[in-house]
Enzyme design. Structure first.
Site, mmCIF file in Angstrom:
data_model
loop_
_atom_site.group_PDB
_atom_site.id
_atom_site.type_symbol
_atom_site.label_atom_id
_atom_site.label_comp_id
_atom_site.label_asym_id
_atom_site.label_seq_id
_atom_site.Cartn_x
_atom_site.Cartn_y
_atom_site.Cartn_z
ATOM 1 N N GLU A 43 0.851 -1.298 -0.029
ATOM 2 C CA GLU A 43 0.168 0.060 -0.010
ATOM 3 C C GLU A 43 0.912 1.308 -0.058
ATOM 4 O OE1 GLU A 43 -1.588 0.670 3.704
ATOM 5 O OE2 GLU A 43 -3.020 2.219 3.127
ATOM 6 N N ASP B 190 -0.249 -1.220 6.374
ATOM 7 C CA ASP B 190 -0.163 -0.845 7.454
ATOM 8 C C ASP B 190 -1.034 -1.354 8.514
ATOM 9 O OD1 ASP B 190 1.608 1.157 6.504
ATOM 10 O OD2 ASP B 190 0.428 2.747 6.400
ATOM 11 N N ASP C 5 -2.871 -0.389 10.566
ATOM 12 C CA ASP C 5 -3.909 0.589 11.253
ATOM 13 C C ASP C 5 -5.309 0.512 10.280
ATOM 14 O OD1 ASP C 5 -3.609 1.548 8.474
ATOM 15 O OD2 ASP C 5 -2.811 3.664 9.344
ATOM 16 N N ASP D 51 -6.672 2.137 8.015
ATOM 17 C CA ASP D 51 -6.623 2.168 6.493
ATOM 18 C C ASP D 51 -6.132 0.882 6.102
ATOM 19 O OD1 ASP D 51 -7.897 4.701 6.722
ATOM 20 O OD2 ASP D 51 -5.956 5.904 6.627
#
Ligand code: TTJ
Length: 648
Positions: free
Chosen positions: A440, A513, A515, A517
């Protein structure tokens, strides 16, 4: 399979003394190689024990002698299963000279072989009988209520612990089995998951209309959980549930329910269309899930396509010049349940998940053709709603074909040899050893490119907003500029062009990541793989990278932590004066760090995405990626842990 059957035959035809020896050997064989009988000694096999017992009670219900089955999980993960059937016979078994109930619980595969009872064991994936459960239980107790008396017998690891004895009086009939799975066998876990049992028992209740099945979790005394499943609508309720439960909007209020009986065989189908672009087709033979379909499913698909085309021509939904609708067109947005019952079910294929009885194709297709045609003629508004969706699907498929042809021409060769410009390929070409990291963000992609081993690790950066395939038709998916590079890099093609032999990397690793997102992009990519390139998931080629959350350093020493717990353990170990760096994203790591934490095969952990249960995964993706907010919120609340673990 053969081995088990052989054992049964010898066990019931020899003389009594020899029988006893056979019995002993039989159950010892089960304890020696439990996987052979229940598939695995992991959580799957553990839960299978419950199904094995419950299915016996359901057989009694199918025979018309039992109206309810009660399952309880007691403290210590002890299971009880009770039915209100006739009770397993307690009289002496003709040939064995011991009570029939003892035979049922100590002789391999003895369940269905009672003279004259007309009892049929629903042969399943493992349909192995209750003696296997007995063999794999630390202890098991049976209590039969019959002829005014309560009879009880106990076993330990399959061996008789107490003889069958009368322990009381009763005016009821029924069977109660209580067992504790043996931790010596189920070494991984002996803890039952309520949701797993719930799912399967609900399914059984759908498949046996009117049967009442209850499930109580009494492990925490202060917080008992009690559920009851009873569906008068049977598989029609099942189809409606499957749509509802995934937050999908039905195109018609009630599922269409078609049934037939031909000689000693019966077939029923329930179907309800929804507004998604997916198809969910569940099939069963004798209540056993046929995950690879078979003759009954073929008959259904064949007739469905014919009904649409014949009805479409007759009522001018299809003009003279229009091409016929394809099977995929008429199954877009379809949720269907097919259930057949037959005495001589043949289960084929490696996993025995495919029905082989050839006459089932005609039985199902004749029924579906005649009865669905009539249903459409009598319910033209339902027909209209379904038809316009199939026509849209057909147009989208045509557009997709054109988009693909165009893409082929652009690629020049027609073989799709072109690779996406953003791909940093590896030098090694043997897919057995190569890995594709889908990363990403451009910056993380750049770092990964510098950190990788370029001989066998390729990098494909993704950036910008990824398409949610749950809300797009085939033509939009095939033409999507974010997904095209993924498909080109993989080399497999998509839809009609798909060929797994052309897969260029046998590890496809999603690196995002840790997280929200990152979780979102992971789910979007997984949804795409699951819906459009499912064999990649089924064959275990898809992985999730695990970047660290913290770097804990002291002086020149440093360690990485992948969870808060690991961080705390490191802090305790390394003592005072540690420096903690929290990684908010891959972008904060340098090339060396990304290599040593997340890409170096000798250090990294990557999670392999497997498809334990395609129906559950389908549900997960529909809910997570669909447009209804409420089911999504509920799902995330209930499954916060699972979603994080990507346990699809
Ligand atoms: C056999 O033929 C005569 C009448 O009873 C038939 C029988 O075995 N019925 C029966 C078995 N009802 N319930 C069971 C049963 C229930 C549980 C919970 C577990 C097992 C192994 C069997």
């Amino acid at each position: 399979m053969d081995e088990q059957e052989l054992q049964l035959n010898t066990a019931v035809t020899e003389t009594y003394d020899e029988d006893s020896i056979q019995v002993l050997e039989g159950l010892q064989a089960v304890r020696k190689r439990p996987g052979m009988y229940i598939g695995s000694t992991g959580p799957r096999g553990l839960h299978h024990l419950v199904y094995e017992i419950v299915d016996n009670a359901i057989d009694e219900a199918l025979a018309g002698f039992c109206t309810q089955v009660n399952v309880q999980i007691l403290p210590g993960d002890i299971i009880t299963v009770r039915d209100n059937g006739r009770g397993i016979p307690v009289g002496m078994h003709d040939k064995m000279g011991i009570p029939a109930v003892t035979v049922v619980l100590t002789v391999l595969h003895a369940g269905g072989k009672f003279g004259g009872s007309g009892y049929k064991v629903s042969g399943g994936l493992h349909g192995v009988g209750s003696s296997v459960v007995n063999a794999l239980s630390e202890w098991l107790e049976v209590e039969v209520s019959q002829d005014g008396k309560v009879h009880r017998q106990r076993f330990a690891r399959g061996d008789i612990a107490t003889e069958l004895e009368v322990v009381g009086e009763t005016d009821q009939t029924g069977t109660l089995i209580t067992f504790k799975p043996d931790p010596e066998v189920f070494t991984e876990t002996t803890v039952f998951e309520f949701e797993i049992l719930e799912r399967r028992l609900r399914e059984s209740a759908f498949l046996n209309a009117g049967l009442r099945i209850t499930l109580d979790d009494l492990r925490i005394e202060a917080e008992p959980i009690q559920k009851e499943f009873c569906f008068v609508g049977g598989i029609a309720s099942f189809a409606e549930f499957l749509n509802n439960n995934r937050g999908l909007t039905p195109l018609h209020d009630e599922a269409i329910h078609l049934t037939t009986v031909v000689g000693d065989k019966s077939a029923e189908v329930a179907l309800q269309y929804n507004d998604s672009y997916n198809e969910l087709l569940l099939s069963f033979a004798n209540n056993v899930n046929t995950s690879d379909g078979g003759t009954h499913v073929n008959g259904f698909k064949l007739a469905l396509t014919r009904v649409f085309n014949d009805y479409g021509r007759k009522f001018k939904y299809l003009k003279d010049n229009d091409k016929n609708l394809s099977g995929d067109d008429v199954r877009e947005g379809l949720t269907a349940v097919i259930s057949v019952k037959l005495t001589d079910a043949q289960f084929e294929g490696q996993t025995k998940g495919k029905l082989g009885n050839t006459d089932m194709t005609k039985i199902v297709s004749d029924m579906v053709y005649a009865k669905l045609m009539t249903h459409f003629e009598e319910n033209p508004s339902v027909a209209k709603a379904i038809f316009s969706k199939a026509l849209d699907a057909s147009r989208a498929r045509e557009a997709a074909r054109k988009a693909r042809d165009l893409a082929r021409k652009k690629a020049g060769t027609g073989e799709g040899g072109a690779l996406p410009g953003k791909l940093q390929d590896c030098t090694e070409k043997n897919p057995e050893v190569t890995e594709l990291y889908i990363v990403e963000g451009d910056s993380a992609g750049g770092t990964a490119k510098k950190g990788r081993d370029p001989r066998y690790q390729a990098i494909l950066p993704l950036w910008g907003k990824m398409l949610n395939v749950e809300k797009a038709r085939l033509d939009k998916v095939i033409g999507n500029e974010k997904l095209i590079p993924v498909v080109l890099a993989l080399g497999t093609g998509i839809d009609e062009d798909f060929n797994i032999e052309k897969l260029r990397y046998h590890k496809v690793i999603i690196m995002a990541d840790a997280d929200v997102d990152g979780a979102h992009i992971r789910t979007l990519l997984l949804t795409f793989f699951f819906r459009y390139l499912r064999p990649l998931v089924e064959e275990g080629y898809i992985y999730i990278a695990q970047p660290p959350l913290y770097r804990v350093s002291r002086g020149r020493k440093h360690h990485y932590a992948f969870s808060d717990a690991e961080r705390d353990a490191l802090l305790a170990e390394m003592g005072e004066g540690c420096d903690i760096q929290r990684y908010k994203g891959l972008g904060e790591m340098d090339a060396d760090q990304i290599w040593e934490t997340t890409m170096d095969p000798s250090f990294r952990t990557i999670l392999r995405v497997t498809l334990e249960d395609a129906i559950a995964a389908d549900e997960t993706f529909s809910i997570l990626m669909g447009d209804k907010v409420e089911p999504r919120r509920e799902f995330i609340e209930q499954n916060a842990k699972k979603v994080k673990n990507l346990d699809i």
